[in-house]
Design a protein around this motif. Sequence first.
Motif, mmCIF file in Angstrom:
data_model
loop_
_atom_site.group_PDB
_atom_site.id
_atom_site.type_symbol
_atom_site.label_atom_id
_atom_site.label_comp_id
_atom_site.label_asym_id
_atom_site.label_seq_id
_atom_site.Cartn_x
_atom_site.Cartn_y
_atom_site.Cartn_z
ATOM 1 N N ALA A 1 0.826 -1.240 0.010
ATOM 2 C CA ALA A 1 0.008 0.163 -0.124
ATOM 3 C C ALA A 1 0.978 1.403 -0.056
ATOM 4 O O ALA A 1 1.772 1.205 0.884
ATOM 5 N N ALA A 2 0.365 2.169 -0.822
ATOM 6 C CA ALA A 2 1.319 3.510 -0.922
ATOM 7 C C ALA A 2 0.907 4.324 -0.025
ATOM 8 O O ALA A 2 -0.111 4.129 0.756
ATOM 9 N N VAL A 3 1.746 5.392 0.288
ATOM 10 C CA VAL A 3 1.446 6.268 1.504
ATOM 11 C C VAL A 3 0.126 7.187 0.852
ATOM 12 O O VAL A 3 -0.257 7.340 -0.311
ATOM 13 N N MET A 4 -0.943 7.332 2.116
ATOM 14 C CA MET A 4 -2.185 7.811 1.519
ATOM 15 C C MET A 4 -2.177 9.410 1.685
ATOM 16 O O MET A 4 -1.644 10.020 2.923
ATOM 17 N N ALA A 5 -2.601 10.148 0.710
ATOM 18 C CA ALA A 5 -2.830 11.489 0.800
ATOM 19 C C ALA A 5 -3.842 11.915 1.533
ATOM 20 O O ALA A 5 -4.981 11.260 1.505
ATOM 21 N N VAL A 6 -3.933 13.102 2.490
ATOM 22 C CA VAL A 6 -4.843 13.430 3.015
ATOM 23 C C VAL A 6 -5.325 14.971 3.054
ATOM 24 O O VAL A 6 -4.547 15.569 2.562
ATOM 25 N N ALA A 7 -6.612 15.235 2.972
ATOM 26 C CA ALA A 7 -7.089 16.586 2.694
ATOM 27 C C ALA A 7 -7.869 17.090 3.766
ATOM 28 O O ALA A 7 -8.124 18.282 4.047
ATOM 29 N N GLY A 8 -8.708 16.004 4.414
ATOM 30 C CA GLY A 8 -9.671 16.654 5.422
ATOM 31 C C GLY A 8 -10.378 15.670 6.060
ATOM 32 O O GLY A 8 -10.174 14.514 5.872
ATOM 33 N N PRO A 9 -11.099 16.128 7.162
ATOM 34 C CA PRO A 9 -11.743 15.143 8.305
ATOM 35 C C PRO A 9 -12.806 14.346 7.466
ATOM 36 O O PRO A 9 -14.032 14.865 8.061
ATOM 37 N N THR A 10 -12.646 13.190 6.561
ATOM 38 C CA THR A 10 -13.913 12.700 6.254
ATOM 39 C C THR A 10 -14.048 11.278 6.901
ATOM 40 O O THR A 10 -15.079 10.643 6.535
ATOM 41 N N GLY A 11 -13.067 10.750 7.753
ATOM 42 C CA GLY A 11 -13.235 9.769 8.439
ATOM 43 C C GLY A 11 -14.207 9.850 9.447
ATOM 44 O O GLY A 11 -14.783 10.585 9.743
ATOM 45 N N PRO A 12 -14.474 8.531 10.387
ATOM 46 C CA PRO A 12 -15.447 8.595 11.378
ATOM 47 C C PRO A 12 -14.916 9.300 12.645
ATOM 48 O O PRO A 12 -15.763 9.864 13.313
ATOM 49 N N TRP A 13 -13.718 9.808 12.607
ATOM 50 C CA TRP A 13 -13.303 10.478 13.838
ATOM 51 C C TRP A 13 -12.930 11.960 13.184
ATOM 52 O O TRP A 13 -11.904 11.755 12.313
ATOM 53 N N THR A 93 1.951 12.384 3.101
ATOM 54 C CA THR A 93 1.602 11.991 4.235
ATOM 55 C C THR A 93 0.668 13.196 4.925
ATOM 56 O O THR A 93 1.055 14.321 4.573
ATOM 57 N N ASN A 94 -0.063 13.028 5.750
ATOM 58 C CA ASN A 94 -0.928 13.988 6.515
ATOM 59 C C ASN A 94 -0.056 14.751 7.519
ATOM 60 O O ASN A 94 0.647 14.318 8.173
ATOM 61 N N ASN A 170 0.533 10.124 10.801
ATOM 62 C CA ASN A 170 1.454 11.159 11.582
ATOM 63 C C ASN A 170 0.350 11.694 12.632
ATOM 64 O O ASN A 170 -0.869 11.814 12.540
ATOM 65 N N ASP A 171 0.871 11.999 13.736
ATOM 66 C CA ASP A 171 0.137 12.664 14.965
ATOM 67 C C ASP A 171 -0.615 11.557 15.632
ATOM 68 O O ASP A 171 -1.536 10.790 15.050
ATOM 69 N N SER A 172 -0.195 11.570 16.994
ATOM 70 C CA SER A 172 -0.893 10.477 17.817
ATOM 71 C C SER A 172 -2.399 10.691 17.849
ATOM 72 O O SER A 172 -2.776 9.295 17.985
#
Length: 368
Positions: A1-13, A93-94, A170-172
């Motif tokens: 799996a490649a690194v995932m680009a992130v752009a906004g809070p669309t996940g459940p948390w 990465t995020n 990234n980010d705990s």
Amino acid sequence: AAVMAVAGPTGPWPAPQHPCGERASVSAAAAPLLGEGRSSAGLGARSVLGAAALACSLACRRSVRLARGRGCRELGGRRGPGRTCSAVLPDGTNEEGEALTAPLNFTRDEFAAFGSQRVILYQQDLSPPCAKIRALLLYYGIPFMTIPGRHPTSEYKKIPVLEINGLQINDSHIIMTSLAPVLTGRLPTEEEIAWSEKLTFEFLPAFEVELAGDGNDIAALTEMTQGFRRFIIDLVTPVLGAFIGAVFRSRYPKMKLPSSIYGKEFRQALGDKPFFHGDQPGPIDLSVYGTYCAFIDKIGNCRSAARFLQDSGLESWDSRMREVVPPVNDRMQFAKTRTARFNIFTDPESILFGKEDELVKKSPFTKK
């Protein structure tokens, strides 16, 4: 799996709406001076004043970064209403405080099957954000490898960083909230989301302020319990605690002292349940526990942790947690067993935990 680009809070948390995102943990900053992954003489060869100066320098640098973040938001950059590619680091990465664009697409069993060589945590042992992640992975029986310090090739220059089968997170706070649905098998409740943010951006900095101002705990952690160095620690820690407290109050306006304020709220939320999540611990229990357990595991009698537990009425809950959560600081101990292996030529301090490690075996989720 490649690194995932992130752009906004669309996940459940959802991503935290706190202006500073991930904190720079005081204990993480001091970890190289506390002998993390090194001999017990780690800090013995350094000045206690140097440790204080490092913590103060860190706080000042974080203030500069906070100001830069505000300027970015004013321009419609990351965390602002007009999200741009600034939410993604050059390596794809995020950024801190930025949620993944999609939930993780594997189950807990698949996660565990990746094995320790494909689940890598870049961290420091005495960093509470890192300890929380170790507690989460250990409790749910996920084999993983720990490597001290920052990711060597990433644009993200803080800890913790978790790599899962090539995907870097990234980010705990983002790590914890991204893993929770995978490990629990369900989406979080509104109450759990609120507690997650309160524990990260209020309780954790409050506890670290208290720890930094306790000369007995700092002396035990640095193994400077006698002589002139102990005298210096007794002089420095009150000033250090007051300084860090002032910086954290400006950065975390909702933070309250003492930390037992949050412990009492948590005890009230438990009610008659043995754990926050019911009969078994869950991510919220592990977030509270992971904040202080690394210090107890290292020095035994941590006054800051003992005071928090006693004043909060959480001593019985803590005993139940210790019965089901493997020790988070047994990394060096298990390096001596046949199942733990050193990558001695590239990094003598990195240890690979295999699927059959004794720590993972203790998890109630590990299949016999």
